[in-house]
Design a protein around this motif. Structure first.
Motif, PDB file in Angstrom:
ATOM      1  N   ALA A 191       0.838  -1.205   0.000  1.00  0.00           N
ATOM      2  CA  ALA A 191       0.000   0.000   0.000  1.00  0.00           C
ATOM      3  C   ALA A 191       0.873   1.257   0.000  1.00  0.00           C
ATOM      4  CB  ALA A 191      -0.938  -0.006   1.205  1.00  0.00           C
ATOM      5  N   ARG A 192       1.937   1.237   0.818  1.00  0.00           N
ATOM      6  CA  ARG A 192       2.845   2.398   0.847  1.00  0.00           C
ATOM      7  C   ARG A 192       3.523   2.570  -0.509  1.00  0.00           C
ATOM      8  NH1 ARG A 192       4.822   0.462   6.281  1.00  0.00           N
ATOM      9  NH2 ARG A 192       3.531   1.599   7.758  1.00  0.00           N
ATOM     10  N   SER A 193       3.950   1.466  -1.107  1.00  0.00           N
ATOM     11  CA  SER A 193       4.599   1.543  -2.417  1.00  0.00           C
ATOM     12  C   SER A 193       3.636   2.100  -3.460  1.00  0.00           C
ATOM     13  CB  SER A 193       5.095   0.165  -2.854  1.00  0.00           C
ATOM     14  OG  SER A 193       6.122  -0.279  -2.011  1.00  0.00           O
ATOM     15  N   ALA A 194       2.414   1.613  -3.441  1.00  0.00           N
ATOM     16  CA  ALA A 194       1.411   2.103  -4.391  1.00  0.00           C
ATOM     17  C   ALA A 194       1.154   3.592  -4.161  1.00  0.00           C
ATOM     18  CB  ALA A 194       0.114   1.304  -4.259  1.00  0.00           C
ATOM     19  N   ALA A 195       1.068   3.994  -2.906  1.00  0.00           N
ATOM     20  CA  ALA A 195       0.846   5.400  -2.589  1.00  0.00           C
ATOM     21  C   ALA A 195       2.033   6.250  -3.042  1.00  0.00           C
ATOM     22  CB  ALA A 195       0.604   5.579  -1.090  1.00  0.00           C
ATOM     23  N   ASP A 196       3.254   5.735  -2.833  1.00  0.00           N
ATOM     24  CA  ASP A 196       4.449   6.460  -3.288  1.00  0.00           C
ATOM     25  C   ASP A 196       4.468   6.587  -4.802  1.00  0.00           C
ATOM     26  OD1 ASP A 196       5.342   6.800  -0.706  1.00  0.00           O
ATOM     27  OD2 ASP A 196       6.826   5.175  -0.785  1.00  0.00           O
ATOM     28  N   LEU A 197       4.140   5.498  -5.492  1.00  0.00           N
ATOM     29  CA  LEU A 197       4.097   5.547  -6.957  1.00  0.00           C
ATOM     30  C   LEU A 197       3.062   6.551  -7.440  1.00  0.00           C
ATOM     31  CD1 LEU A 197       4.449   1.781  -7.954  1.00  0.00           C
ATOM     32  CD2 LEU A 197       6.084   3.614  -8.371  1.00  0.00           C
ATOM     33  N   ASP A 198       1.894   6.522  -6.815  1.00  0.00           N
ATOM     34  CA  ASP A 198       0.832   7.455  -7.192  1.00  0.00           C
ATOM     35  C   ASP A 198       1.266   8.892  -6.913  1.00  0.00           C
ATOM     36  OD1 ASP A 198      -1.818   8.083  -8.116  1.00  0.00           O
ATOM     37  OD2 ASP A 198      -2.321   8.539  -6.014  1.00  0.00           O
ATOM     38  N   SER A 199       1.875   9.104  -5.777  1.00  0.00           N
ATOM     39  CA  SER A 199       2.355  10.440  -5.416  1.00  0.00           C
ATOM     40  C   SER A 199       3.404  10.919  -6.409  1.00  0.00           C
ATOM     41  CB  SER A 199       2.937  10.410  -4.003  1.00  0.00           C
ATOM     42  OG  SER A 199       3.562  11.629  -3.694  1.00  0.00           O
ATOM     43  N   ASN A 200       4.339  10.032  -6.750  1.00  0.00           N
ATOM     44  CA  ASN A 200       5.374  10.400  -7.718  1.00  0.00           C
ATOM     45  C   ASN A 200       4.773  10.690  -9.088  1.00  0.00           C
ATOM     46  OD1 ASN A 200       7.440  10.236  -5.870  1.00  0.00           O
ATOM     47  ND2 ASN A 200       7.933   8.118  -6.353  1.00  0.00           N
ATOM     48  N   ALA A 201       3.798   9.890  -9.488  1.00  0.00           N
ATOM     49  CA  ALA A 201       3.146  10.114 -10.782  1.00  0.00           C
ATOM     50  C   ALA A 201       2.434  11.465 -10.780  1.00  0.00           C
ATOM     51  CB  ALA A 201       2.152   8.993 -11.079  1.00  0.00           C
ATOM     52  N   GLN A 202       1.745  11.772  -9.690  1.00  0.00           N
ATOM     53  CA  GLN A 202       1.066  13.063  -9.611  1.00  0.00           C
ATOM     54  C   GLN A 202       2.068  14.212  -9.603  1.00  0.00           C
ATOM     55  OE1 GLN A 202      -1.674  13.103  -6.317  1.00  0.00           O
ATOM     56  NE2 GLN A 202      -2.892  11.429  -7.151  1.00  0.00           N
ATOM     57  N   ARG A 203       3.187  14.018  -8.898  1.00  0.00           N
ATOM     58  CA  ARG A 203       4.220  15.050  -8.851  1.00  0.00           C
ATOM     59  C   ARG A 203       4.797  15.271 -10.245  1.00  0.00           C
ATOM     60  NH1 ARG A 203       7.759  12.814  -5.503  1.00  0.00           N
ATOM     61  NH2 ARG A 203       6.521  13.333  -3.692  1.00  0.00           N
TER      62      ARG A 203
ATOM     63  N   SER B 174       4.572  18.550 -12.311  1.00  0.00           N
ATOM     64  CA  SER B 174       5.815  19.183 -12.758  1.00  0.00           C
ATOM     65  C   SER B 174       5.786  19.414 -14.267  1.00  0.00           C
ATOM     66  CB  SER B 174       7.004  18.304 -12.386  1.00  0.00           C
ATOM     67  OG  SER B 174       8.198  18.858 -12.871  1.00  0.00           O
ATOM     68  N   ASP B 175       5.318  18.413 -15.023  1.00  0.00           N
ATOM     69  CA  ASP B 175       5.220  18.563 -16.479  1.00  0.00           C
ATOM     70  C   ASP B 175       4.275  19.699 -16.844  1.00  0.00           C
ATOM     71  OD1 ASP B 175       6.985  16.503 -16.829  1.00  0.00           O
ATOM     72  OD2 ASP B 175       5.466  15.009 -17.381  1.00  0.00           O
ATOM     73  N   THR B 176       3.146  19.771 -16.149  1.00  0.00           N
ATOM     74  CA  THR B 176       2.169  20.823 -16.425  1.00  0.00           C
ATOM     75  C   THR B 176       2.765  22.190 -16.107  1.00  0.00           C
ATOM     76  OG1 THR B 176       0.347  19.318 -15.935  1.00  0.00           O
ATOM     77  CG2 THR B 176      -0.127  21.664 -15.846  1.00  0.00           C
ATOM     78  N   LEU B 177       3.402  22.304 -14.946  1.00  0.00           N
ATOM     79  CA  LEU B 177       4.006  23.580 -14.561  1.00  0.00           C
ATOM     80  C   LEU B 177       5.148  23.945 -15.507  1.00  0.00           C
ATOM     81  CD1 LEU B 177       4.022  23.222 -10.677  1.00  0.00           C
ATOM     82  CD2 LEU B 177       2.587  24.731 -12.054  1.00  0.00           C
ATOM     83  N   GLN B 178       5.912  22.943 -15.935  1.00  0.00           N
ATOM     84  CA  GLN B 178       7.000  23.199 -16.861  1.00  0.00           C
ATOM     85  C   GLN B 178       6.466  23.702 -18.201  1.00  0.00           C
ATOM     86  OE1 GLN B 178      10.076  20.256 -18.711  1.00  0.00           O
ATOM     87  NE2 GLN B 178      10.480  20.461 -16.527  1.00  0.00           N
ATOM     88  N   ALA B 179       5.404  23.065 -18.677  1.00  0.00           N
ATOM     89  CA  ALA B 179       4.786  23.508 -19.931  1.00  0.00           C
ATOM     90  C   ALA B 179       4.270  24.937 -19.784  1.00  0.00           C
ATOM     91  CB  ALA B 179       3.653  22.560 -20.325  1.00  0.00           C
TER      92      ALA B 179
END
Length: 189
Positions: A59-71, A75-80
């Motif tokens: 669950a922690r790994s999935a949450a970390d992956l989701d958090s990283n994906a959202q980040r 980041s991509d949106t802000l960079q664009a």
């Protein structure tokens, strides 16, 4: 009767001994069963605790992956957006009083690569600034309309066989890959 009594006492003693053996055996069986049950319960408890721990890790790994994906998405949106704002700023700079000096620099750099240029192409809205830049450089070149060339110039060689384009937005596009990691780092901070 004494013999009866004696036999009866012996039989009673034998019954008591058998009963005592049976009681001891029953206690051993119960104790063994209780030990096996306790061992089974402990084993199952450990197994459930391990499963719970593994599920928490997943669950922690999935949450970390989701958090990283959202980040990353953020980041991509802000960079664009950062590049879009930069491009808008560059497009708006063509109306600044300093723009002819910027064009003079861009033309000068282009002439270093294509010294025998015979024409300068630029968007019609930038022609006055191009003429001012050419005057600053002491150069006379034919100024042509090319609406594809904005925020800079395109120098055209003799006969139109060669050309070099030097624009602010083109420079931004060329350094986009180099700037992206720096922008990501700034956004992460």
């Amino acid at each position: 009767m004494a013999l009866d009594k004696l036999l009866e006492n012996e039989a009673q003693a034998e019954i008591e001994r058998i009963r005592a053996d049976a009681q001891a055996r029953a206690e051993q069986i119960v104790a063994g069963a209780q030990e096996r049950a306790r061992t089974l319960i402990e084993s199952r408890t450990r197994q459930l605790a391990n499963q719970r721990q593994a599920e928490l890790v997943r669950a922690r790994s999935a949450a970390d992956l989701d958090s990283n994906a959202q980040r990353l998405t953020s980041s991509d949106t802000l960079q664009a957006q950062a590049f879009k704002v930069s491009e808008q700023y560059l497009h708006s700079s063509v109306t600044s009083p300093e723009y002819p000096m910027i064009l003079a620099k861009l033309i000068s750099e282009g002439l270093q690569v294509l010294p025998n240029a015979e024409a300068v192409e630029a968007a019609l809205s930038e022609h006055d600034a191009v003429r001012q830049a050419l005057a600053q450089l002491g150069r006379t070149l034919d100024v042509r309309v090319n609406e594809q060339v904005k925020t800079g110039v395109r120098l055209v060689g003799p006969g139109g066989k060669s050309s070099i384009q030097n624009t602010l937005t083109g420079r931004l596009d060329r350094v986009r890959g180099e700037l992206a990691p720096q922008i990501s780092r700034l956004l992460a901070e």
